[in-house]
Design a protein around this motif. Structure first.
Motif, PDB file in Angstrom:
ATOM      1  N   THR A  47     -28.354   9.174  17.042  1.00  0.00           N
ATOM      2  CA  THR A  47     -27.294  10.463  17.284  1.00  0.00           C
ATOM      3  C   THR A  47     -28.365  11.711  17.731  1.00  0.00           C
ATOM      4  N   ALA A  48     -29.664  11.914  17.133  1.00  0.00           N
ATOM      5  CA  ALA A  48     -30.277  13.098  17.393  1.00  0.00           C
ATOM      6  C   ALA A  48     -30.597  12.916  19.078  1.00  0.00           C
ATOM      7  N   GLU A  49     -31.043  11.653  19.418  1.00  0.00           N
ATOM      8  CA  GLU A  49     -31.515  11.318  20.957  1.00  0.00           C
ATOM      9  C   GLU A  49     -30.287  11.668  21.783  1.00  0.00           C
ATOM     10  N   ALA A  50     -29.209  11.246  21.544  1.00  0.00           N
ATOM     11  CA  ALA A  50     -27.889  11.392  22.193  1.00  0.00           C
ATOM     12  C   ALA A  50     -27.695  12.847  22.274  1.00  0.00           C
ATOM     13  N   LEU A  51     -27.697  13.670  21.113  1.00  0.00           N
ATOM     14  CA  LEU A  51     -27.451  15.062  21.352  1.00  0.00           C
ATOM     15  C   LEU A  51     -28.541  15.786  22.415  1.00  0.00           C
ATOM     16  N   ALA A  52     -29.911  15.522  22.145  1.00  0.00           N
ATOM     17  CA  ALA A  52     -30.959  15.884  23.043  1.00  0.00           C
ATOM     18  C   ALA A  52     -30.574  15.655  24.378  1.00  0.00           C
ATOM     19  N   GLU A  53     -30.022  14.529  24.681  1.00  0.00           N
ATOM     20  CA  GLU A  53     -29.922  14.387  26.039  1.00  0.00           C
ATOM     21  C   GLU A  53     -28.649  15.026  26.431  1.00  0.00           C
ATOM     22  N   HIS A  54     -27.901  15.622  25.639  1.00  0.00           N
ATOM     23  CA  HIS A  54     -26.812  16.593  25.976  1.00  0.00           C
ATOM     24  C   HIS A  54     -27.269  18.051  26.104  1.00  0.00           C
ATOM     25  N   GLY A  55     -28.485  18.329  25.972  1.00  0.00           N
ATOM     26  CA  GLY A  55     -29.013  19.651  25.915  1.00  0.00           C
ATOM     27  C   GLY A  55     -28.802  20.347  24.492  1.00  0.00           C
ATOM     28  N   VAL A  56     -28.785  19.635  23.535  1.00  0.00           N
ATOM     29  CA  VAL A  56     -28.454  20.141  22.360  1.00  0.00           C
ATOM     30  C   VAL A  56     -29.939  20.287  21.573  1.00  0.00           C
ATOM     31  N   VAL A  57     -30.318  21.433  20.954  1.00  0.00           N
ATOM     32  CA  VAL A  57     -31.796  21.523  20.263  1.00  0.00           C
ATOM     33  C   VAL A  57     -31.634  20.883  19.073  1.00  0.00           C
ATOM     34  N   VAL A  58     -32.310  19.842  18.841  1.00  0.00           N
ATOM     35  CA  VAL A  58     -32.435  19.033  17.557  1.00  0.00           C
ATOM     36  C   VAL A  58     -33.667  19.113  16.755  1.00  0.00           C
ATOM     37  N   VAL A  59     -33.757  19.679  15.649  1.00  0.00           N
ATOM     38  CA  VAL A  59     -35.160  19.881  14.858  1.00  0.00           C
ATOM     39  C   VAL A  59     -35.281  18.965  14.044  1.00  0.00           C
ATOM     40  N   GLY A  60     -34.534  17.698  13.794  1.00  0.00           N
ATOM     41  CA  GLY A  60     -35.006  16.723  12.856  1.00  0.00           C
ATOM     42  C   GLY A  60     -33.648  16.084  12.502  1.00  0.00           C
ATOM     43  N   HIS A  61     -34.053  15.079  11.806  1.00  0.00           N
ATOM     44  CA  HIS A  61     -33.119  14.298  11.149  1.00  0.00           C
ATOM     45  C   HIS A  61     -33.647  13.327   9.829  1.00  0.00           C
ATOM     46  N   ALA A  62     -32.778  12.990   9.224  1.00  0.00           N
ATOM     47  CA  ALA A  62     -33.051  12.284   7.710  1.00  0.00           C
ATOM     48  C   ALA A  62     -31.906  11.559   7.248  1.00  0.00           C
ATOM     49  N   ALA A  63     -32.335  10.582   6.634  1.00  0.00           N
ATOM     50  CA  ALA A  63     -31.056   9.655   5.742  1.00  0.00           C
ATOM     51  C   ALA A  63     -31.680   9.412   4.497  1.00  0.00           C
ATOM     52  N   PRO A  64     -30.941   9.490   3.507  1.00  0.00           N
ATOM     53  CA  PRO A  64     -31.140   8.675   1.949  1.00  0.00           C
ATOM     54  C   PRO A  64     -31.351   7.456   2.214  1.00  0.00           C
ATOM     55  N   ALA A  65     -32.005   6.951   1.110  1.00  0.00           N
ATOM     56  CA  ALA A  65     -32.223   5.522   1.191  1.00  0.00           C
ATOM     57  C   ALA A  65     -30.668   4.688   0.921  1.00  0.00           C
ATOM     58  N   ALA A  66     -30.764   3.511   1.301  1.00  0.00           N
ATOM     59  CA  ALA A  66     -29.564   2.829   1.198  1.00  0.00           C
ATOM     60  C   ALA A  66     -29.102   2.594  -0.124  1.00  0.00           C
ATOM     61  N   GLY A  67     -27.661   3.043  -0.226  1.00  0.00           N
ATOM     62  CA  GLY A  67     -27.405   2.882  -1.840  1.00  0.00           C
ATOM     63  C   GLY A  67     -27.195   4.352  -2.360  1.00  0.00           C
ATOM     64  N   GLU A  68     -27.893   5.297  -1.461  1.00  0.00           N
ATOM     65  CA  GLU A  68     -27.874   6.678  -2.060  1.00  0.00           C
ATOM     66  C   GLU A  68     -26.922   7.530  -1.056  1.00  0.00           C
ATOM     67  N   ALA A  69     -25.778   7.945  -1.782  1.00  0.00           N
ATOM     68  CA  ALA A  69     -24.628   8.435  -0.950  1.00  0.00           C
ATOM     69  C   ALA A  69     -24.862  10.102  -1.142  1.00  0.00           C
ATOM     70  N   LEU A  70     -24.430  10.435   0.054  1.00  0.00           N
ATOM     71  CA  LEU A  70     -24.659  12.025   0.195  1.00  0.00           C
ATOM     72  C   LEU A  70     -23.578  12.800  -0.386  1.00  0.00           C
ATOM     73  N   CYS A  71     -22.567  12.391  -1.071  1.00  0.00           N
ATOM     74  CA  CYS A  71     -21.492  12.846  -1.683  1.00  0.00           C
ATOM     75  C   CYS A  71     -21.777  13.075  -3.144  1.00  0.00           C
ATOM     76  N   ASN A  72     -22.984  12.426  -3.602  1.00  0.00           N
ATOM     77  CA  ASN A  72     -23.808  12.831  -4.852  1.00  0.00           C
ATOM     78  C   ASN A  72     -24.553  13.929  -4.731  1.00  0.00           C
ATOM     79  N   ARG A  73     -24.298  15.007  -5.419  1.00  0.00           N
ATOM     80  CA  ARG A  73     -25.096  16.276  -5.078  1.00  0.00           C
ATOM     81  C   ARG A  73     -26.442  16.224  -5.152  1.00  0.00           C
ATOM     82  N   SER A  74     -26.984  15.311  -6.159  1.00  0.00           N
ATOM     83  CA  SER A  74     -28.579  15.403  -6.426  1.00  0.00           C
ATOM     84  C   SER A  74     -29.154  14.714  -5.132  1.00  0.00           C
ATOM     85  N   VAL A  75     -28.649  13.794  -4.697  1.00  0.00           N
ATOM     86  CA  VAL A  75     -29.003  13.121  -3.400  1.00  0.00           C
ATOM     87  C   VAL A  75     -28.964  14.004  -2.185  1.00  0.00           C
ATOM     88  N   ALA A  76     -27.964  14.670  -2.272  1.00  0.00           N
ATOM     89  CA  ALA A  76     -27.768  15.697  -1.228  1.00  0.00           C
ATOM     90  C   ALA A  76     -29.054  16.750  -1.149  1.00  0.00           C
TER      91      ALA A  76
END
Lengths: 218, 293
Positions: A47-76
């Motif tokens: 997604t970061a690469e696709a956005l950059a191809e469309h001229g969007v400035v992307v400063v980084g990307h990250a994802a929690p480990a599998a099993g760690e859901a972003l709807c969990n506040r401490s994970v987020a």
């Protein structure tokens, strides 16, 4: 395990939802979105690469480990503080279901733009908060308006289900019917302002269909 | 007569409101309307105001018509689905009602039936669209009507709500949807209301500013705690506190009349929510500088 089903937002629509001068950080989710294949570190990079191809400035990307859901506040909180790139970003593109957005809202100051659309799920499952965040309108082929309301669904969140703007009842930004909750339109206004998309508020949304699924099958 | 015709004829409109009774006895309600009628152009009939169960306002609106009083019939989205709402609009037109005020409605948790099922199947913007389509002879399903309801539909706005920008965006949607006049929630801060009107300058429909005589410091505290979108400022509470109890009615009238006079320069009328004090309306209007010939 309960599951939110998501599909990616088409890249041109995602770009259109970003502020023009956005500095974007792409954030994945190790929960349902990873099970669906859209929240993984690999997906974030794509997604970061696709956005950059469309001229969007992307400063980084990250994802929690599998099993760690972003709807969990401490994970987020953990994943947001895992790199200083999130500080340089003013916009989060979130590859997670609608459940993650209210959690991130309290943790990130800039614009939050959803990179996926929630199409079906279980409103009792997964999340750390008992909040109605999605009525799964898109499941029945009905229009999902969340891309025009900063990723927050007013139909699900507002006790009156108001999708064309707030009632006049909020006091100090708090809901008339549930004073312990913010008025969702205040949150939407803040997000769209941050995203430079206040024009989206002028959109007229026609009445929601309440037809029961399967009623027209013979 | 339609409110838009009244404004076109007189240059402004003065309205007030009555609440239908809790029960079948309409005596007090009609008496309040009769008392106000010589001094106003039309009388609103509220629809389950504050989410309190009362007689349906359409019955009272019809009784007002029989008295020769022009009603502005209020219709909320809170309690009826789209089938019932459309049916009500047809009924109102058949009974001779010409003005309808379309509102979302206070949430039921604020009223005396907090366990009621919230309907809100349409919002006020959508219902205004529906009313316009009905006036053009079609229902929401696209079916043709035999006889179309030609109602002058109005909308509400809370000019002193926290977020003026959001209120204005929604108000513009209501006008695009066919609202022909605007009635506001209570105004207590004329300079702020003027700012609101300046921001809204291209509305193109008459705006009636809401005026409430605050009867006592206690009522002010109640309104601040319980009435959505209303904030009685400290200076009003202080003036009421300083007044002798027997003098309060006069002081409350004076305050309301001064606010009305201050806002009339930038809008097309006032809507007086007298709440049982209908007898003060002539004095309030005199203080505001409105002469009714």
């Amino acid at each position: 395990m309960t599951m939110q089903r998501t599909v990616p937002t088409p890249i041109d629509r995602l770009v259109a939802n970003l502020p023009e001068t956005a500095r974007v950080f792409v954030l994945g989710c190790g929960g349902c979105a990873t099970d669906e294949g859209y929240g993984t570190p690999e997906a974030c990079r794509e997604t970061a690469e696709a956005l950059a191809e469309h001229g969007v400035v992307v400063v980084g990307h990250a994802a929690p480990a599998a099993g760690e859901a972003l709807c969990n506040r401490s994970v987020a909180r953990r994943v947001l503080s895992s790199t200083d790139a999130t500080v340089r970003a003013d916009t989060l593109v979130v590859l997670a279901c609608a459940r993650a957005e209210p959690v991130l809202d309290g943790l990130f100051d800039g614009a939050i733009v959803s990179g996926v659309q929630t199409i079906v799920g279980d409103r009792t499952g997964g999340g750390a908060r008992a909040i109605e965040d999605c009525n799964f309108c898109a499941e029945g082929g009905r229009a999902c308006i969340a891309s025009l309301t900063g990723g927050l669904c007013p139909h699900a969140f507002c006790p009156k289900g108001l999708i064309n703007g707030p009632c006049g009842g909020a006091q100090a930004g708090r809901c008339e019917a549930m004073p312990n909750r913010p008025c969702v339109w205040e949150l939407i206004h803040r997000r769209l302002k941050a995203a430079g998309r206040l024009d989206a508020l002028a959109t007229y949304h026609p009445p929601v269909s309440y037809r029961i699924a399967g009623s027209d099958e013979s | 007569m339609k409110l838009t015709e009244i404004v076109a004829r007189n240059g402004l409109a003065i309205t007030t409101e009555v609440a239908p009774p809790k029960g079948t006895d309409v005596t007090d309600c009609l008496e309040a309307a009769r008392l106000a009628a010589p001094f106003v152009d039309a009388v609103n009939v509220t629809d389950g105001q504050g989410a309190v169960m009362r007689m349906a306002p359409l019955a009272v609106a019809r009784l007002l018509l029989e008295e020769g009083i022009t009603p502005v019939w209020q219709l909320t989205c809170r309690d009826r689905n789209r089938i019932a709402l459309q049916g009500e609009l047809l009924s109102a037109a058949a009974l001779g009602v010409e003005n309808a005020l379309i509102v979302t409605g206070d949430h039921m948790v604020l009223g005396d039936h907090p366990d009621a099922r919230p309907v809100f199947g349409l919002d006020s913007v959508q219902l205004l669209h529906v009313a316009r389509d009905l006036a053009h002879g079609r229902d929401m399903a696209g079916n043709e009507l035999s006889g179309a309801p030609d109602l002058c539909c109005g909308a509400v706005v809370a000019p002193e709500a926290d977020n003026m920008q959001l209120q204005l965006i929604k108000l513009r949607k209501k006008i695009d949807a066919g609202a022909q006049f605007v009635q506001t929630q209570a105004v207590f801060d004329p300079p702020r209301f003027e700012r609101f009107m300046r921001e809204a300058d291209d509305l193109g429909v008459p705006v009636l500013a809401g005026i409430i005589p605050v009867k006592s410091p206690r009522m002010a505290r109640f309104m601040n705690a319980r009435i959505p979108g209303v904030e009685v400022p400290p200076w009003i509470i202080q003036r009421l506190n300083e007044a002798e109890v027997e003098d309060r009615k006069h002081v409350a009238t004076e305050i309301a009349g001064q606010i009305a006079g201050a806002v009339l320069g930038c809008c097309q009328g006032i809507h007086i929510m007298a709440q049982g004090w209908e007898e003060i309306i002539p004095e309030l209007l005199a203080i505001a500088g409105v002469s009714r010939s």
